[in-house]
Write a protein that holds these residues in place. Structure first.
Motif, PDB file in Angstrom:
ATOM      1  N   THR A   5       0.838  -1.198   0.000  1.00 32.83           N
ATOM      2  CA  THR A   5       0.000   0.000   0.000  1.00 32.83           C
ATOM      3  C   THR A   5       0.867   1.239   0.000  1.00 32.83           C
ATOM      4  O   THR A   5       2.073   1.187   0.280  1.00 32.83           O
ATOM      5  N   LYS A   6       0.230   2.366  -0.313  1.00 33.78           N
ATOM      6  CA  LYS A   6       0.975   3.621  -0.338  1.00 33.78           C
ATOM      7  C   LYS A   6       1.560   3.934   1.025  1.00 33.78           C
ATOM      8  O   LYS A   6       2.709   4.375   1.156  1.00 33.78           O
ATOM      9  N   GLY A   7       0.796   3.656   2.077  1.00 30.06           N
ATOM     10  CA  GLY A   7       1.278   3.922   3.432  1.00 30.06           C
ATOM     11  C   GLY A   7       2.440   3.028   3.808  1.00 30.06           C
ATOM     12  O   GLY A   7       3.404   3.464   4.439  1.00 30.06           O
ATOM     13  N   ALA A   8       2.377   1.743   3.409  1.00 32.46           N
ATOM     14  CA  ALA A   8       3.456   0.805   3.731  1.00 32.46           C
ATOM     15  C   ALA A   8       4.745   1.180   2.997  1.00 32.46           C
ATOM     16  O   ALA A   8       5.851   1.078   3.551  1.00 32.46           O
ATOM     17  N   LEU A  15      11.972   4.237   6.984  1.00 32.31           N
ATOM     18  CA  LEU A  15      12.907   3.391   7.741  1.00 32.31           C
ATOM     19  C   LEU A  15      14.286   3.368   7.075  1.00 32.31           C
ATOM     20  O   LEU A  15      15.318   3.447   7.754  1.00 32.31           O
ATOM     21  N   ILE A  16      14.275   3.250   5.744  1.00 31.54           N
ATOM     22  CA  ILE A  16      15.547   3.247   4.998  1.00 31.54           C
ATOM     23  C   ILE A  16      16.266   4.578   5.185  1.00 31.54           C
ATOM     24  O   ILE A  16      17.474   4.616   5.451  1.00 31.54           O
ATOM     25  N   ASN A  17      15.529   5.677   5.055  1.00 27.37           N
ATOM     26  CA  ASN A  17      16.141   7.005   5.215  1.00 27.37           C
ATOM     27  C   ASN A  17      16.681   7.201   6.624  1.00 27.37           C
ATOM     28  O   ASN A  17      17.725   7.849   6.819  1.00 27.37           O
ATOM     29  N   ALA A  18      15.975   6.648   7.610  1.00 27.32           N
ATOM     30  CA  ALA A  18      16.442   6.763   8.993  1.00 27.32           C
ATOM     31  C   ALA A  18      17.753   6.001   9.187  1.00 27.32           C
ATOM     32  O   ALA A  18      18.684   6.490   9.852  1.00 27.32           O
TER      33      ALA A  18
END
Length: 311
Positions: A5-8, A15-18
């Motif tokens: 989904t768009k939210g997922a 998470l990747i950016n973090a």
């Protein structure tokens, strides 16, 4: 079947950016440099540092990791840039101010090949390899002259050729983990063969000597009299080899032969110790074969040597 989904998707990206942000903060670079890194550059640097620490797990905090901005400020005050490399020339560290001298960014050098020989002109590779070939001589001073490649922007700004000449001075140090030693050195710009190095003009550490083709002294300028401690009358007619350190005679002879047989006005670099009235002094010599500049009838071409005191 579960559909994304768009939210997922956004959650995964966050998470990747973090995680990437955490890795960015761990890099032993100045805050300004870290902030300018693209994600691709950042990941490439992370891989480089992980690979380095695998071989030198205890010794390489890469200096900047602990000192932060202090190391950056320290390198800015140097006349040159710092390098650390192993015997094979693999860069372990290079200071960020390398860009001020060569135009290459530290990030590009560490992520694209990460070899010291990428900087060194091809014709000097063999000589540099010979000087770096003895990592067992820990703490023994090593110094040599080599030409390094500069970027197009640096060439345009300083009106230089494709290379600048550097004195590389350092020694091998043992790492804390007792693995293979690393060469740590300072690369300082010196006179170019065509004497275009800007700070050489009017420098109190540069003097000129004029020699016959067999290297007998004809003349030196006032700065040469000061540094050598001899007057023109004292040195006229003596061989340059009489004041060269015995261990450096062979190298000077090799360069002497080279300058005699190359095209006129083409410079040849040489590093040697010279005996002065004050003791032995290291000189970086840029020798060129010139037509009769002394206006003496029937005088053969002469060798003009621009000499820079290096310590």
């Amino acid at each position: 079947m579960y559909r994304s989904t768009k939210g997922a998707s956004k959650q995964r990206r966050d998470l990747i950016n973090a995680e990437i942000s955490v890795l960015r903060d761990l890099l032993p670079l100045s805050p300004g440099t870290r902030a300018r890194l693209s994600q691709l550059q950042l990941m490439a640097l992370v891989c480089v540092f992980v690979r380095k620490t695998r071989f030198y797990p205890n010794s390489l905090s890469f200096a900047g990791q602990q000192e932060g901005g202090d190391l950056v400020e320290f390198t800015k005050a140097l006349n040159g840039f710092l390098v650390m490399t192993n015997k094979a020339g693999k860069l372990v560290y290079i200071s960020e101010n390398v860009a001020d001298y060569l135009g290459h960014s530290m990030v590009d050098l560490m992520t694209q090949g990460d070899s010291f020989y990428d900087l060194v002109d091809q014709q000097d590779h063999e000589d540099v390899q010979a000087h770096l070939a003895h990592p067992d001589r820990v703490d023994e001073d090593i110094q040599f002259i080599c030409q390094m490649n500069v970027t197009r922007n640096i060439r345009k700004q300083a009106k230089l050729a494709d290379q600048k000449v550097f004195l590389v001075k350092g020694h091998y140090i043992m790492t804390k983990d007792g693995d293979q030693p690393l060469f740590a050195g300072l690369c300082t710009p010196v006179l170019l063969p065509d004497n275009k190095y800007p700070s050489a003009t009017g420098s109190s550490t540069v003097f000129t000597t004029v020699h016959t083709v067999d290297m007998k002294l004809i003349h030196t300028d006032q700065m040469g009299e000061h540094w050598m401690g001899y007057s023109n009358a004292d040195i006229k007619g003596i061989s340059w080899y009489q004041v060269i350190h015995p261990e450096d005679v062979q190298e000077v002879a090799r360069k002497h032969k080279e300058v005699v047989y190359v095209e006129e006005d083409r410079g040849v670099n040489c590093l040697a110790r010279v005996q002065t009235t004050y003791g032995m002094t290291w000189l970086h010599m840029c020798m060129q074969l010139k037509k009769n500049i002394m206006a003496v009838p029937n005088l053969e071409p002469v060798i003009v040597s621009r000499n820079q005191i290096v310590r």
